[in-house]
Design a protein around this motif. Structure first.
Motif, PDB file in Angstrom:
ATOM      1  N   SER A 189     -13.943   0.179   3.828  1.00  0.00           N
ATOM      2  CA  SER A 189     -15.012   0.762   3.022  1.00  0.00           C
ATOM      3  C   SER A 189     -14.553   0.889   1.575  1.00  0.00           C
ATOM      4  N   ASP A 202     -25.435   1.484   0.731  1.00  0.00           N
ATOM      5  CA  ASP A 202     -24.441   0.778   1.540  1.00  0.00           C
ATOM      6  C   ASP A 202     -24.844  -0.690   1.693  1.00  0.00           C
ATOM      7  N   TYR A 243     -20.268   0.548  -1.047  1.00  0.00           N
ATOM      8  CA  TYR A 243     -21.302   1.459  -1.536  1.00  0.00           C
ATOM      9  C   TYR A 243     -21.420   1.266  -3.046  1.00  0.00           C
ATOM     10  N   GLU A 268     -17.799  -2.997   4.035  1.00  0.00           N
ATOM     11  CA  GLU A 268     -18.955  -2.435   3.348  1.00  0.00           C
ATOM     12  C   GLU A 268     -18.566  -1.980   1.948  1.00  0.00           C
ATOM     13  N   TYR A 284     -22.785   8.569  -0.743  1.00  0.00           N
ATOM     14  CA  TYR A 284     -21.833   7.679  -1.398  1.00  0.00           C
ATOM     15  C   TYR A 284     -22.539   6.576  -2.165  1.00  0.00           C
ATOM     16  N   ARG A 300     -16.137   1.740  -2.552  1.00  0.00           N
ATOM     17  CA  ARG A 300     -17.258   2.274  -3.327  1.00  0.00           C
ATOM     18  C   ARG A 300     -17.124   1.811  -4.781  1.00  0.00           C
TER      19      ARG A 300
END
Length: 263
Positions: A199, A161, A170, A168, A158, A201
């Protein structure tokens, strides 16, 4: 004049017994049930090793090598099927184990059952199932190591991190840590960061960014959620993220279930 010498039945029986012992094979074979127990603990590979030992002890070396090779292939196919089944299908473990054990039993019975019986009839020793269990247990760590190795090699990346407390982000492509920090600041101010741990990204390619959010199942189908993330996307563009900005509402694997474009 002929004289018949009396021979007692005990002497005759002892003589036959000694004859059988003298001609008995000097090696031990594993029973079919032992092959099944090996498979129970160590999959097809362990079963193949036990069967290969029987083949080797009966001087059938080519069959021994072929059995080990085929057991490795069978194990790879088994786990390939397991990995190919979607996580959304709640299939119990016995669905995989029972057919495997039945297949091992019938194959071992067909290929070696008569050999083991003939061996025992000649006075040869037949092992208990415990050595086969031991072989299965010894194979188990090897199988687990191979499975985890495949998982690590095939696990999608991904990106890098970066942790922000329990949350988090990414980053991938051209996205930088500074971009991640700017995104985290907006998400924290919006109340998206700083609670249960989420999470996100961020990927930037050719100056165009995509922000992907992991949501619980079906949350992407809720109109209120969709509207909220569209508003969050607008806030991100107002904070400096270039338009058009793509917002993805994703499952646990960052697979987009709904895509929003902020113009």
């Amino acid at each position: 004049m002929d004289h018949d010498l009396p021979i007692s039945e005990d002497v005759l029986d002892n003589g036959l017994d000694h004859g059988l012992e003298a001609n008995a094979p000097a090696f031990t074979l594993h029973p079919v049930k032992g092959v099944v127990w090996a498979a129970f603990w160590g999959t097809f590979i362990a079963a193949g090793i036990v069967m290969a030992i029987n083949y080797a002890r009966t001087d059938r070396k080519s069959e021994a090598f072929a059995t080990v090779a085929l057991s490795v292939v069978a194990t790879a196919v088994l786990f390939g099927i397991v990995f190919a089944i979607p996580d959304t299908l709640p299939i119990p473990n016995f669905v995989f184990w029972v057919p495997q054990l039945l297949a091992v039993y019938f194959v071992a019975k067909a290929l070696q059952g008569q050999t083991v019986e003939d061996h025992a009839d000649r006075g040869g020793k037949v092992a208990s199932s415990w050595p086969s269990v031991g072989i299965g247990l010894l194979c188990l760590p090897v199988v687990f190591a191979a499975v985890f190795g495949v998982i690590l090699l095939t696990e999608p990346s991904y990106g890098t991190d970066i942790a922000f407390g329990n949350d988090e982000i990414y980053i991938a492509g051209e996205a930088t840590e500074a971009d991640a920090q700017k995104l985290a600041d907006v998400l924290e101010e919006a109340g998206f960061f700083g609670s249960n741990g989420v999470s996100v990204r961020l990927e930037t390619v050719a100056g165009q960014s995509t922000v992907s959010f992991v949501l619980i199942k079906d949350a992407w189908n809720d109109p209120e959620n969709v509207a909220a993330f569209r508003g969050l996307g607008t806030t991100l563009t107002e904070s400096g993220f270039p338009k058009p900005l793509t917002i993805e509402l994703c499952n646990d694997y960052f697979e987009a279930q709904k895509t929003l474009t902020i113009e």
